[in-house]
Motif scaffolding. Structure first.
Motif, mmCIF file in Angstrom:
data_model
loop_
_atom_site.group_PDB
_atom_site.id
_atom_site.type_symbol
_atom_site.label_atom_id
_atom_site.label_comp_id
_atom_site.label_asym_id
_atom_site.label_seq_id
_atom_site.Cartn_x
_atom_site.Cartn_y
_atom_site.Cartn_z
ATOM 1 N N SER A 1 0.847 -1.200 0.000
ATOM 2 C CA SER A 1 0.000 0.000 0.000
ATOM 3 C C SER A 1 0.876 1.242 0.000
ATOM 4 C CB SER A 1 -0.892 0.010 1.233
ATOM 5 O OG SER A 1 -1.376 1.317 1.439
ATOM 6 N N PHE B 1 -0.089 4.140 0.564
ATOM 7 C CA PHE B 1 -0.494 4.979 1.686
ATOM 8 C C PHE B 1 0.262 4.596 2.943
ATOM 9 C CE2 PHE B 1 -4.007 5.195 -1.235
ATOM 10 C CZ PHE B 1 -4.271 6.545 -1.255
ATOM 11 N N VAL B 2 0.439 3.281 3.131
ATOM 12 C CA VAL B 2 1.198 2.838 4.293
ATOM 13 C C VAL B 2 2.598 3.433 4.229
ATOM 14 C CG1 VAL B 2 2.264 0.854 5.382
ATOM 15 C CG2 VAL B 2 -0.100 0.710 4.636
ATOM 16 N N GLU C 1 2.414 7.352 4.706
ATOM 17 C CA GLU C 1 2.000 7.663 6.077
ATOM 18 C C GLU C 1 3.114 7.318 7.055
ATOM 19 O OE1 GLU C 1 -0.417 8.840 7.972
ATOM 20 O OE2 GLU C 1 -2.114 9.167 6.634
ATOM 21 N N ARG D 1 5.033 9.746 9.550
ATOM 22 C CA ARG D 1 4.983 9.471 10.980
ATOM 23 C C ARG D 1 6.400 9.381 11.543
ATOM 24 N NH1 ARG D 1 0.207 7.569 13.131
ATOM 25 N NH2 ARG D 1 -0.891 7.957 11.192
ATOM 26 N N VAL E 1 4.850 -2.567 9.613
ATOM 27 C CA VAL E 1 4.834 -1.524 10.621
ATOM 28 C C VAL E 1 4.142 -2.074 11.866
ATOM 29 C CG1 VAL E 1 4.152 0.813 11.154
ATOM 30 C CG2 VAL E 1 4.704 0.184 8.808
ATOM 31 N N ALA F 1 -12.749 14.489 11.607
ATOM 32 C CA ALA F 1 -12.140 13.212 11.964
ATOM 33 C C ALA F 1 -11.380 13.399 13.264
ATOM 34 C CB ALA F 1 -11.196 12.759 10.852
ATOM 35 N N PHE F 2 -11.546 12.453 14.149
ATOM 36 C CA PHE F 2 -10.862 12.551 15.432
ATOM 37 C C PHE F 2 -9.803 11.473 15.536
ATOM 38 C CE2 PHE F 2 -15.096 14.272 16.216
ATOM 39 C CZ PHE F 2 -14.777 15.483 16.789
ATOM 40 N N ARG G 1 -9.333 16.810 12.935
ATOM 41 C CA ARG G 1 -9.191 17.471 11.636
ATOM 42 C C ARG G 1 -10.579 17.842 11.187
ATOM 43 N NH1 ARG G 1 -5.120 13.478 9.582
ATOM 44 N NH2 ARG G 1 -3.192 14.643 9.751
ATOM 45 N N GLN H 1 -13.178 20.225 8.363
ATOM 46 C CA GLN H 1 -13.325 20.984 7.128
ATOM 47 C C GLN H 1 -14.603 21.784 7.253
ATOM 48 O OE1 GLN H 1 -12.364 18.830 3.759
ATOM 49 N NE2 GLN H 1 -12.391 20.699 2.565
ATOM 50 N N GLU I 1 -3.493 1.100 14.393
ATOM 51 C CA GLU I 1 -3.871 1.495 13.042
ATOM 52 C C GLU I 1 -3.183 0.610 11.998
ATOM 53 O OE1 GLU I 1 -2.430 5.557 12.542
ATOM 54 O OE2 GLU I 1 -1.314 5.266 14.372
ATOM 55 N N TRP I 2 -1.938 0.263 12.249
ATOM 56 C CA TRP I 2 -1.199 -0.525 11.254
ATOM 57 C C TRP I 2 -1.742 -1.945 11.183
ATOM 58 C CZ3 TRP I 2 1.206 2.979 8.608
ATOM 59 C CH2 TRP I 2 1.617 4.154 9.251
ATOM 60 N N ILE J 1 -4.739 -2.246 9.066
ATOM 61 C CA ILE J 1 -4.477 -2.339 7.625
ATOM 62 C C ILE J 1 -4.271 -3.795 7.212
ATOM 63 C CG2 ILE J 1 -2.886 -1.653 5.798
ATOM 64 C CD1 ILE J 1 -2.307 0.837 7.620
ATOM 65 N N SER K 1 -13.415 7.038 8.787
ATOM 66 C CA SER K 1 -13.101 8.323 9.402
ATOM 67 C C SER K 1 -11.783 8.280 10.173
ATOM 68 C CB SER K 1 -14.244 8.745 10.320
ATOM 69 O OG SER K 1 -14.505 7.725 11.254
ATOM 70 N N HIS K 2 -10.996 7.256 9.926
ATOM 71 C CA HIS K 2 -9.714 7.157 10.635
ATOM 72 C C HIS K 2 -8.745 8.220 10.147
ATOM 73 C CE1 HIS K 2 -6.198 5.439 12.496
ATOM 74 N NE2 HIS K 2 -6.982 4.608 13.156
ATOM 75 N N ALA K 3 -7.860 8.619 11.044
ATOM 76 C CA ALA K 3 -6.912 9.681 10.672
ATOM 77 C C ALA K 3 -5.812 9.159 9.753
ATOM 78 C CB ALA K 3 -6.304 10.281 11.933
ATOM 79 N N ASN K 4 -5.559 7.864 9.796
ATOM 80 C CA ASN K 4 -4.485 7.300 8.976
ATOM 81 C C ASN K 4 -5.039 6.980 7.580
ATOM 82 O OD1 ASN K 4 -2.655 5.528 7.741
ATOM 83 N ND2 ASN K 4 -1.896 4.825 9.725
ATOM 84 N N SER K 5 -4.493 7.626 6.587
ATOM 85 C CA SER K 5 -5.045 7.472 5.241
ATOM 86 C C SER K 5 -4.912 6.040 4.730
ATOM 87 C CB SER K 5 -4.352 8.428 4.280
ATOM 88 O OG SER K 5 -2.994 8.079 4.167
ATOM 89 N N ALA K 6 -3.905 5.324 5.201
ATOM 90 C CA ALA K 6 -3.741 3.940 4.753
ATOM 91 C C ALA K 6 -4.910 3.084 5.242
ATOM 92 C CB ALA K 6 -2.420 3.384 5.264
ATOM 93 N N LEU L 1 -7.965 3.985 3.034
ATOM 94 C CA LEU L 1 -7.966 3.412 1.687
ATOM 95 C C LEU L 1 -8.164 1.900 1.700
ATOM 96 C CD1 LEU L 1 -7.502 4.172 -1.351
ATOM 97 C CD2 LEU L 1 -7.725 5.973 0.308
ATOM 98 N N PRO M 1 -16.853 11.669 1.544
ATOM 99 C CA PRO M 1 -16.087 12.541 2.450
ATOM 100 C C PRO M 1 -14.653 12.076 2.739
ATOM 101 C CG PRO M 1 -18.287 12.153 3.301
ATOM 102 C CD PRO M 1 -18.120 11.250 2.127
ATOM 103 N N THR N 1 -11.346 14.270 2.017
ATOM 104 C CA THR N 1 -10.434 14.644 3.096
ATOM 105 C C THR N 1 -8.983 14.351 2.727
ATOM 106 O OG1 THR N 1 -12.196 14.053 4.610
ATOM 107 C CG2 THR N 1 -10.032 14.379 5.563
ATOM 108 N N LEU N 2 -8.771 13.258 1.999
ATOM 109 C CA LEU N 2 -7.396 12.899 1.624
ATOM 110 C C LEU N 2 -6.728 14.021 0.839
ATOM 111 C CD1 LEU N 2 -7.809 9.201 0.500
ATOM 112 C CD2 LEU N 2 -6.635 10.044 2.506
#
Lengths: 441, 955
Positions: free
Chosen positions: A74, A76-77, A80, A84, A121, A252-253, A281, A283, B216-217, B220, B249-254, B257, B286, B290-291
């Protein structure tokens, strides 16, 4: 999964390198640096492929923080994680620079060992890493002019800001072990980014406000933190929004935020360990009329022989008690200009040609709310037919102000039992900066 | 970095110094020394000489020191395997340490030392650690199984670690579950057939529970694993979706997705009428929006994914156009992606807004971006008809700026607009011609020349313009040369009197002075055409061109479906399936979207159609009874009537083939030429990663074909159209079963009529006469179009060949198998019955060529469950040969593309009863097996269409 991870200096020297899966040669860093530097421009693609390896990198503080993978991982992984990692290195080493990284190599390696196992990770949470690592950070006292970029708000990736207690946040989050000292401080930043497009006739085409509430805690151990947000807040677009409400389109929290009191009282509760975390976050809903901080009234005259007379009037529509800093107006010119004559309204302002004459830069260090600034420029262009000018782009920072009106009403800390007496220092900072503020001419 | 205290040059003295410090008695000094060693190692200096000294520091209580030593070991063990053995004892001991951190550290490090001898010692400690009481140790051990599997897969299987790993999926600690899932997923990838990740509703439930609790990881790993699960029905799919949705709605984009991937995939299974389906669609927008406020690198990755998502389900983001507007400070890679998506979302509703934006972009500074913006305006015109006029005027404004590259891009897209809307905007040609001199890029020059040639009759000085290009003919690129040749020939055909000299000049330049075979061949063809029959030439060269559509820049539907399964992986960044860029076996398993369930349609799938009992008796002779045959028995078998003369049954296949080949290559060439005509279509501007080549135009329609036919009629005098493939005759009715009458035959199709070619042989001792034939009702209403004519009585041992014309207006009854035909033949002796299977391609009609846009629309429109896939084995033809061979049997190639070395042929055919069948034929140059995907609203015919393909291609 991540095969290899590396941090390179801006000159391509290897500062940190780790091979997690035992595949791929050790020459990847050289190959990567060659690939990045052979590209024209400085906007290298995020992903690059080479002989079955895929490079991904981000740049921070002049360093290349990169990773390779051989599988269909991924992206994104990867991105991100790199972001991080950068945050974590800042927390542990204070700033992220060539020096701070090379001095703390052993610590960085130890962190990497806990964060990633066989390319997977495992964790990026500060408190977990704290309990699993033992190395001590070596702080660098370096404060060179080159490091100016990293001074200031940690929440805002802006050029410089002289708003907040400067470099106080640029120290490792974790005090040295055994020392109870260190300043016990909590920083909460409400940072908003403003994206605006104003049409040539002055009507706003697009106003987009994105915000973040960030927390950085230097308090060892857990302490409960409660913060009250603006009560007018409402979430979701379907909801009926009365006058004076502050509707958010999306929120988003962070997973650690307790939202029990949010629905009723707009209170966020969180028990942070030391470290940095983005609590929320948001908007702003699209249909909210946000007061725009700047208006630009241009008038352009073509004089014979390729001379262009540009008269710019910039009005700052902030309340009089607020002000904007580091205001820069960038105006692309239709052709390479050969010379510039200027009349500015105050001596601290500057104007110059940039990019080989392709754009005009007008910098205003500070601008009080309600002020109106004028400037006249005469530019010499090669003979061309009259062409469109612009669009003008503004960058600025608005300290102590959120354009949306979302504020932190109060912030309370309850220390855990056994904590040293006296409440920790609390800092609440509000800031708006321009992400993209474009005025069409 | 020289000012750092750890970085000093590795002079010989320094190694000695370090050696001394490593052997120091003082712990603090030792640790500092190891740190220095690690620092040197990290920057790539060789400190392997210190191996024994560092290993000596291993036995320590100081965890920090131990970690550093282990790190050193991981790095150098491979180069010093014998020395590494020295460390084994400490490892094994550490695996028993009371401190879980040390146990985990030891097992983690051992797994990273890729030395066989050490691996052997790893098994026992690993077995214990997998069952350790501490979750931190268990999660580390779970990953270690994957490490060991990478080194020695057999060992892992023999030791039974896989079963232990499977048990960990039910572990109480979510992080252990997540790591076990990750490890199993990785191992399963190298054993695609194994059932390692045996996912069932129970285990899925466990995973979903762990999902809510782990990091979070870990989420995934679990989400990616869920995406490979195939729910058994739509209800299960919905319940999984419901539990995955909160991850959006998670803060981690991975995480977001990976959740989007699961949802996009399982959504396929949900019925569109479901309320939940609509809710889900709304929820997807949404997080994607957001991304776009994240870091530019993440934005870029997100945009590449959104690009796929809007192609699959445009409804998700149709109201979100504004977020894709470009910000001035976006990096260029983000800007270009945003432009692409803006076009995909452009519709009548928002086109004004989009155009206003694009016009602004076209005046920006960045050249690449400006070019793409100008192209985008052209694509808008082609996509949204209502906006075409505004687009054209915008483009004209831009041309007025005289900025060189803007003008060139504008001309390229205006040419496309002409192709899309013929005879509408030609008034702008004059403006274009003014800019002729400033064009210096081949593509723009070629486009301009095309315009001049195409509209030569409206441009007074067309001959002068083209002549001016001709002066530097040999310095032009091939693209321009070809275009110039065609344009001058067009001009000649339109204004023959004034331009004779010009055309001769260009023909001689192309045929005599050029080394380029394409150019030469095209030159010769024109020459011959013009000298033989100018009228035919006119029909060929000035034939009506098919319209182009905006679909050209879309990703193939099948590739898109595959890529949707790879959302949130590198494949979605490159827009290529992983097999194209991942080496080795990993990730080459093709994934596909699940079929939609919950409707009765699935029951009609081709597999389900034939029921066992009936299928068994396929080609056998029908038993002489049964109600079905009732009407056969009441045959009205009148005397032979002389009907219209029948077409000759034997076609000179050789000659036709030769000619057919010639024709094909001619046409192929011409379509090449036209392709460069169409070349500038929007797809060309695509981003660097996916450049779907400009598709061959929907080829030459009927007029061209007949034009060429006429032409060859005139020149060669051989005027036969190639008929479709005819199978050799087989015995349908053996003499034994029909009192001495043997019937063998086959079916053929020529020039639109179907024939049953029969051979009747009299193997009896008496003369046969009074023949008649009748068909039972059948699936496609096949019936004799004329009586069976046997003019003379058939003497013993005599045969007669008859070609019986058939039509398809008979009564229809669905047969099983579908292509079964029951026949009754009568003679003076008796009535005989037999049944035979006719090849389906005799039903492929001549106008089975679908419009290109139609094809794409239909392909999308037919639900996925109607798609059937077949393998055609052992066929060594190349794509062009295949295409021409199939064309002979009325299977028409609509487009050919080359995707990563594979040829993809898109074909259509129509059956006599109006059923359309769409096909995608994938041909890999090295692989004699073709993959045929068929889509049809009546999926039961697919199997028979495949048989027809197979038969045609193998003969």
């Amino acid at each position: 999964m991540i095969s290899q991870l590396f941090i390179l200096s801006s000159k391509g020297d290897r500062l940190v390198y780790r091979n997690f899966r035992g595949d791929g040669g050790d020459d990847v860093t050289d190959a990567f640096y060659r690939a990045v530097t052979s590209l024209p421009g400085d906007q290298a693609p995020v992903f690059m492929a080479r002989e079955g390896q895929h490079f991904v990198h981000v740049r921070h503080g002049g360093l290349y923080v990169g990773a390779t993978t051989t599988a269909d991982t991924s992206p994104f992984v990867l991105v991100e994680f790199l972001n991080r990692l950068v945050t974590l290195l800042r927390e542990h080493c204070g700033t992220l620079s060539e020096k701070s990284v090379s001095v703390n190599v052993a610590l960085v390696q130890e962190l990497l060992g806990e964060m990633v196992d066989f390319g997977y990770v495992q964790t990026t949470a500060t408190e977990v890493l704290r309990s699993a690592t033992h190395g001590e950070p070596e702080t660098t006292k370096a404060f060179s002019l080159l490091d100016l970029r990293s001074v200031g708000l940690f929440g805002a990736e802006t050029q410089q800001s002289r708003v907040a207690p400067g470099s106080v946040t640029n120290r490792p989050v974790l005090p040295p072990r055994g020392e109870q000292g260190g300043r016990r401080e909590v920083f909460v930043d409400v940072v908003e980014r403003l994206t605006v497009v104003i049409a040539a006739n002055g009507t706003p085409l697009k106003v987009d406000v994105q915000g973040e509430i960030r927390l950085k805690s230097f308090v060892p151990g857990a302490c409960e933190l409660r913060m009250g947000l603006t009560e007018e807040l409402s979430v979701g677009t379907e909801e009926q929004c009365g006058y004076g409400r502050l509707p958010l389109a999306a929120v988003a929290f962070h997973s650690s935020v307790d939202l029990e009191e949010f629905e009723q009282e707009r209170v966020l509760r969180v028990t942070p360990g030391p470290g940095e975390v983005t609590l929320m976050r948001y908007q702003l809903a699209e249909d909210v009329a946000v007061p725009l901080p700047f208006r630009l009234l241009p008038s352009v005259e073509w004089e014979p022989a390729g001379r262009l007379r540009i008269h710019l009037k910039l009005r700052c529509d902030l309340p009089p008690k607020n002000h904007a800093i580091n205001v820069v107006l960038q105006l692309p010119l239709p052709r390479e200009a050969s010379s510039l004559a200027q009349e500015l309204s105050s001596p601290e302002q500057t104007a110059e040609l940039q990019g080989g004459g392709r754009s005009l830069r007008w910098a205003i260090p500070r601008c009080q709310g309600g002020a109106q600034l004028g400037a006249v420029f005469r530019v010499q262009l090669p003979p061309t037919p009259p062409l469109g000018l612009g669009p003008a782009a503004l960058t600025f920072e608005l300290p102590a102000l959120t354009v949306s009106g979302l504020r932190l009403r109060w912030l309370r800390l309850s220390a855990p039992p056994g904590a040293p007496p006296g409440p920790p220092q609390r800092w609440v900072r509000h800031l708006t900066h321009s992400d993209s503020y474009v005025v069409r001419l | 970095m020289t000012d750092s205290k750890y970085f000093t040059t590795t002079k010989k003295g320094e190694i000695f110094e370090l050696k001394a410090e490593l052997n120091s008695d003082k712990k603090e000094k030792k640790k500092e020394a190891v740190k220095k060693v690690i620092a040197s190692m990290t920057v790539g200096k060789d400190v392997s000489a210190l191996f024994p000294d560092v290993v000596n520091c291993m036995q320590t209580d100081n965890l920090e020191l131990k970690k550093l030593v282990y790190l050193y070991l991981m790095n150098y063990a491979k180069s010093q395997p014998d020395m590494a053995i020295m460390a084994v004892n400490t490892f094994v001991k550490d695996c028993e340490d009371p401190n879980p951190l040390i146990r985990a550290l030891a097992v983690r490090t051992m797994g990273c030392i890729r030395v066989d001898k050490i691996t052997e010692y790893l098994c026992e400690p690993l077995r214990k650690c997998l069952k350790d009481e501490d979750p931190y140790v268990r999660k580390t051990a779970a990953v270690c199984v994957a490490k060991l599997h990478d080194i020695n897969a057999q060992l892992v299987e023999d030791q039974g670690f896989l079963d232990t790993l499977k048990d960990l999926i039910s572990d109480s600690n979510p992080m252990v579950v997540a790591n076990a899932v990750a490890a199993l997923s990785e191992i399963a990838e190298s054993h695609p057939s194994s059932n390692l990740l045996d996912l069932n509703p129970q285990s899925i439930n466990k995973l979903l529970t762990a999902l809510n609790e782990c990091t979070e990881w870990g989420q995934i790993f679990i989400l990616d694993c869920l995406a490979n699960y195939m729910p058994k029905d739509d209800r299960e799919a919905q319940s999984i979706c419901e539990r995955v949705t909160p991850r959006l709605s998670h803060a981690n984009s991975a995480v977001v997705l990976s959740a989007v991937k699961v949802l996009m995939k399982f959504m396929e299974m949900l019925s569109k009428d479901l309320d939940y389906y609509g809710t889900l669609l709304k929820k997807l927008a949404p997080p994607l929006v957001t991304l776009l406020s994240a870091e530019p690198e993440l934005q870029y990755v997100a945009l590449r994914n959104i690009n796929l998502i809007v192609q699959k389900r445009p409804e998700i983001l149709k109201h979100e156009m504004k977020v894709f507007f470009v910000k001035y400070n976006d990096p260029i890679y983000v800007k270009l992606e945003k432009l692409d998506i803006m076009i995909r979302l452009a519709s009548q509703a928002n086109i004004a807004q989009v155009l206003a934006e694009l016009k602004e972009y076209a005046t920006e500074v960045d050249v690449d971006f400006v070019r793409k913006a100008v192209r985008a305006i052209g694509r808008c015109a082609i996509k949204v008809e209502q906006s075409a006029e505004r687009c054209v005027s915008t483009l004209l404004d831009l041309i007025q700026t005289k900025v060189n590259y803007v003008v060139q891009e504008a001309i390229v897209v205006i040419k496309d607009i002409f192709r899309k809307y013929p005879n509408k905007y030609e008034s702008v040609i004059a403006t274009l011609c003014e800019n002729l001199d400033s064009l210096d890029e081949p593509e723009a020059r070629a486009a301009m020349i095309w315009i001049v040639g195409e509209y030569a009759e409206r441009i007074d000085n067309a001959d002068e313009l083209l002549e001016s290009f001709l002066e530097g003919f040999h310095d032009e690129s091939t693209q321009v040369q070809l275009q110039l040749l065609t344009a001058i020939v067009k001009l000649f055909l339109k204004k023959p009197t004034e331009t004779q000299e010009l055309v001769q000049q260009v023909l001689s330049l192309a045929t005599q002075d050029s080394d380029n075979p394409d150019l030469r061949d095209r030159g010769y063809i024109y020459w011959r055409l013009l000298s033989t029959d100018p009228v035919a030439a006119k029909e060929v060269v000035l034939a009506e061109k098919p319209l182009i559509s905006e679909e050209t820049d879309l990703i193939e539907p099948t590739l898109l479906d595959e890529l949707i399964c790879y959302i949130g992986t590198l494949a979605s960044v490159y827009h290529k399936p992983p097999s194209a860029f991942v080496e080795g076996s990993r990730g080459v398993v093709h994934k596909s979207l699940p079929p939609r369930t919950g409707s009765s349609e699935s029951a009609e799938s081709p597999d389900a159609a034939p029921s066992a009992g009936q299928a068994a008796e396929q080609p056998a002779v029908i038993p002489a009874q049964g109600d079905l045959l009732g009407d056969l028995l009441n045959l009205d078998l009148g005397p032979p009537v002389s009907g219209p003369p029948l077409a000759a049954s034997s076609v000179q296949m050789g000659a036709v083939d030769l000619l057919g080949g010639g024709l094909d290559s001619l046409m192929g060439d011409e379509s090449e030429g036209l392709r460069s005509d169409v070349g500038g279509s929007p797809a060309m501007g695509g981003s660097g990663f996916t450049a779907p080549g400009p598709a061959a135009p929907a080829a030459m329609g009927a007029p061209l074909g007949s034009g060429l036919g006429d032409l060859f009629d005139l020149t060669g005098g051989v005027g036969t159209l190639s008929g479709s493939y005819v199978a050799p005759k087989t015995v349908w009715l053996p003499a034994m079963k029909a009192k001495g009458l043997e019937i063998s035959g086959t079916f053929s199709r020529q020039v639109g009529s179907i024939c049953m070619d029969l051979v009747l042989t009299n193997k009896a001792l008496q003369v046969m006469s009074d023949f008649a034939i009748q068909f039972n009702r059948n699936s496609f209403g096949l019936a004799p179009a004329a009586p069976l004519q046997v003019h003379a009585p058939l003497a013993p041992n005599q045969s007669v060949e008859i070609s019986l014309p058939l039509n398809t207006v008979g009564s229809v009854m669905k047969m099983d198998p579908l292509n079964n035909l029951q026949v009754a033949v009568k003679n003076n002796i008796d009535v005989f019955y037999f049944s035979t299977l006719y090849p389906l391609h005799i039903l492929f009609v001549e106008d089975g060529k679908m419009e290109r846009q139609m094809f794409l629309a239909t392909w999308k429109d037919i639900p996925n469950e109607n798609e059937a896939q077949f393998q055609i084995k052992d066929c060594s033809l190349n794509a062009d040969a295949v295409s021409s061979k199939l064309q002979g049997s009325n299977i028409f190639t609509i487009a050919k593309r080359n995707v990563e070395g594979q040829d993809m042929l898109y074909q259509s055919l129509k059956l006599t009863n109006g059923i359309w069948v769409l096909a995608e034929l994938r041909i890999q140059p090295s692989n004699p097996s073709f993959t045929l995907s068929l889509k049809c609203r009546a999926p039961e015919v697919s199997q028979y269409v495949y048989q027809a393909y197979d038969a045609i291609l193998k003969n």
